[in-house]
Motif scaffolding. Structure first.
Motif, PDB file in Angstrom:
ATOM      1  N   LEU A  78      34.691  33.955  78.839  1.00  0.00           N
ATOM      2  CA  LEU A  78      35.659  33.644  79.890  1.00  0.00           C
ATOM      3  C   LEU A  78      36.784  34.662  79.935  1.00  0.00           C
ATOM      4  O   LEU A  78      37.183  35.119  81.009  1.00  0.00           O
ATOM      5  CB  LEU A  78      36.220  32.237  79.670  1.00  0.00           C
ATOM      6  CG  LEU A  78      35.251  31.078  79.897  1.00  0.00           C
ATOM      7  CD1 LEU A  78      35.855  29.765  79.429  1.00  0.00           C
ATOM      8  CD2 LEU A  78      34.861  30.985  81.367  1.00  0.00           C
ATOM      9  N   VAL A  79      37.296  35.039  78.766  1.00  0.00           N
ATOM     10  CA  VAL A  79      38.392  36.014  78.731  1.00  0.00           C
ATOM     11  C   VAL A  79      37.930  37.359  79.273  1.00  0.00           C
ATOM     12  O   VAL A  79      38.621  37.999  80.080  1.00  0.00           O
ATOM     13  CB  VAL A  79      38.933  36.153  77.297  1.00  0.00           C
ATOM     14  CG1 VAL A  79      39.900  37.332  77.201  1.00  0.00           C
ATOM     15  CG2 VAL A  79      39.646  34.882  76.875  1.00  0.00           C
ATOM     16  N   GLY A  80      36.753  37.825  78.843  1.00  0.00           N
ATOM     17  CA  GLY A  80      36.256  39.103  79.320  1.00  0.00           C
ATOM     18  C   GLY A  80      36.009  39.119  80.810  1.00  0.00           C
ATOM     19  O   GLY A  80      36.359  40.079  81.511  1.00  0.00           O
ATOM     20  N   ALA A  81      35.417  38.051  81.344  1.00  0.00           N
ATOM     21  CA  ALA A  81      35.135  37.992  82.773  1.00  0.00           C
ATOM     22  C   ALA A  81      36.415  37.947  83.595  1.00  0.00           C
ATOM     23  O   ALA A  81      36.560  38.662  84.596  1.00  0.00           O
ATOM     24  CB  ALA A  81      34.271  36.773  83.076  1.00  0.00           C
ATOM     25  N   ILE A  82      37.366  37.114  83.189  1.00  0.00           N
ATOM     26  CA  ILE A  82      38.605  36.969  83.961  1.00  0.00           C
ATOM     27  C   ILE A  82      39.441  38.244  83.899  1.00  0.00           C
ATOM     28  O   ILE A  82      40.049  38.663  84.896  1.00  0.00           O
ATOM     29  CB  ILE A  82      39.396  35.754  83.452  1.00  0.00           C
ATOM     30  CG1 ILE A  82      38.657  34.462  83.829  1.00  0.00           C
ATOM     31  CG2 ILE A  82      40.805  35.731  84.027  1.00  0.00           C
ATOM     32  CD1 ILE A  82      39.232  33.215  83.208  1.00  0.00           C
ATOM     33  N   ASP A  83      39.466  38.902  82.749  1.00  0.00           N
ATOM     34  CA  ASP A  83      40.216  40.148  82.631  1.00  0.00           C
ATOM     35  C   ASP A  83      39.624  41.228  83.536  1.00  0.00           C
ATOM     36  O   ASP A  83      40.355  41.933  84.249  1.00  0.00           O
ATOM     37  CB  ASP A  83      40.211  40.611  81.181  1.00  0.00           C
ATOM     38  CG  ASP A  83      41.064  41.850  80.965  1.00  0.00           C
ATOM     39  OD1 ASP A  83      42.290  41.779  81.201  1.00  0.00           O
ATOM     40  OD2 ASP A  83      40.515  42.892  80.562  1.00  0.00           O
ATOM     41  N   ASN A  84      38.304  41.366  83.551  1.00  0.00           N
ATOM     42  CA  ASN A  84      37.662  42.343  84.435  1.00  0.00           C
ATOM     43  C   ASN A  84      37.854  41.977  85.902  1.00  0.00           C
ATOM     44  O   ASN A  84      38.038  42.848  86.755  1.00  0.00           O
ATOM     45  CB  ASN A  84      36.171  42.439  84.119  1.00  0.00           C
ATOM     46  CG  ASN A  84      35.914  43.045  82.756  1.00  0.00           C
ATOM     47  OD1 ASN A  84      36.718  43.802  82.248  1.00  0.00           O
ATOM     48  ND2 ASN A  84      34.790  42.696  82.154  1.00  0.00           N
ATOM     49  N   LEU A  85      37.805  40.697  86.194  1.00  0.00           N
ATOM     50  CA  LEU A  85      37.972  40.235  87.563  1.00  0.00           C
ATOM     51  C   LEU A  85      39.356  40.583  88.097  1.00  0.00           C
ATOM     52  O   LEU A  85      39.496  41.072  89.220  1.00  0.00           O
ATOM     53  CB  LEU A  85      37.752  38.725  87.618  1.00  0.00           C
ATOM     54  CG  LEU A  85      37.847  38.037  88.983  1.00  0.00           C
ATOM     55  CD1 LEU A  85      36.712  38.504  89.869  1.00  0.00           C
ATOM     56  CD2 LEU A  85      37.800  36.533  88.823  1.00  0.00           C
ATOM     57  N   ALA A  86      40.381  40.347  87.292  1.00  0.00           N
ATOM     58  CA  ALA A  86      41.748  40.588  87.748  1.00  0.00           C
ATOM     59  C   ALA A  86      42.025  42.067  87.943  1.00  0.00           C
ATOM     60  O   ALA A  86      42.728  42.457  88.868  1.00  0.00           O
ATOM     61  CB  ALA A  86      42.743  40.001  86.744  1.00  0.00           C
ATOM     62  N   SER A  87      41.480  42.920  87.085  1.00  0.00           N
ATOM     63  CA  SER A  87      41.841  44.331  87.119  1.00  0.00           C
ATOM     64  C   SER A  87      40.995  45.159  88.065  1.00  0.00           C
ATOM     65  O   SER A  87      41.421  46.237  88.468  1.00  0.00           O
ATOM     66  CB  SER A  87      41.729  44.936  85.712  1.00  0.00           C
ATOM     67  OG  SER A  87      40.399  44.806  85.227  1.00  0.00           O
ATOM     68  N   GLY A  88      39.820  44.679  88.469  1.00  0.00           N
ATOM     69  CA  GLY A  88      38.933  45.512  89.259  1.00  0.00           C
ATOM     70  C   GLY A  88      38.551  44.923  90.593  1.00  0.00           C
ATOM     71  O   GLY A  88      39.015  45.355  91.647  1.00  0.00           O
TER      72      GLY A  88
END
Length: 280
Positions: free
Chosen positions: A127-137
């Motif tokens: 969840l952390v990896g997906a949300i972090d990538n989602l927000a930044s890209g």
């Protein structure tokens, strides 16, 4: 002639103002300032937590770290598949509450058993990896496309990504100061509870935009450019999907992609070189 430094600074300042005024950008930046510190919490403190607080031996701590890295990658891949069907804000609204729940139960489950520890680490890392990538890209591309259609604003994806990243950095700095006060108390339930509260607040910030996108996809009134009655279902689709829905031009032929253009140019260049050498 290259622009003067003073003019470049003025242009840069006006670009930053236009990005701040873009629709939805302030909410996304505020949410990312709450989510990014969670990523750094796991990056810098998770191994310490597993070895010093949970008391895992180094061999099992290495397994936990491998699970964390692998499922962060899995979360990013799953995000790419889900992004073909939903807008980033709908994905945010689904992922952030799940992240808040997993963080709230993290301290209890990680100390329960090794199997429960592996399970909660896998879920939280994905969840952390997906949300972090989602927000930044992906969100940056969607925001730029949304504003070009709704208000005619122009801002590069790089500018929005930079602004989101800067907001995340500010949130990380503030969160690190809080950790300095919480870690010595060894109350890791409070540490992960704070992270869960951050994810919950971020979900509240994103929820209105997700609801607008869901209303627009069902034909109801929503945000300008996405949920208005004049907006077509094609306009509400994510930008990377609309690129494949562009009408074919030039006699029905699909324009060559970047790789085809590159190799076509390389072939024509080598052909011209061979012709010139033959003439010499």
């Amino acid at each position: 002639a290259p622009p003067r430094p003073a003019l470049a600074r003025v242009a840069s300042a006006s670009s930053r103002v236009s990005v701040w005024r873009m629709q939805r950008v302030p909410r996304v930046c505020a949410a990312y300032s709450l989510v990014k510190p969670i990523r750094y919490l796991f990056l810098f403190w998770h191994n310490y937590y597993q070895t010093s607080v949970v008391g895992l031996p180094l061999e099992r701590a290495a397994v936990i770290e491998a699970v964390e890295t692998a499922f962060a990658l899995v979360g990013g891949l799953a995000l790419g598949a889900a992004a073909d069907r939903h807008t980033p804000f709908v994905l945010f609204a689904c992922g952030l509450p799940a992240l808040a729940l997993s963080l709230a139960a993290f301290a209890h489950l990680s100390a329960l058993s090794f199997a429960a520890n592996v399970g909660v680490v896998a879920l939280t890392s994905a969840l952390v990896g997906a949300i972090d990538n989602l927000a930044s890209g992906l969100t940056a591309a969607f925001l730029v496309d949304l504003n070009e259609r709704a208000r005619g604003a122009s801002a590069s994806i790089a500018a929005v990504v930079s602004l989101c990243s800067a907001s995340g950095t500010v949130g990380t700095i503030v969160h690190s100061q809080l950790l300095k006060a919480l870690v010595p108390t060894n109350d890791w339930g409070l540490v992960f509870g704070l992270a869960a509260a951050q994810a919950a607040v971020a979900a509240i910030l994103i929820a209105p935009m997700a609801l607008d996108d869901l209303r627009s996809s069902s034909g109801g009134p929503g945000s300008p450019g996405l949920g208005s009655k004049s907006a077509s279902p094609r306009a509400a689709a994510p930008p990377h999907r609309r690129q494949h829905e562009q009408p074919q031009r030039d006699g029905g032929r699909t324009p060559p992609g970047p790789s085809r253009s590159f190799f076509a140019g390389l072939f024509s260049s080598s052909k011209r070189t061979a012709t010139s050498l033959k003439q010499d």
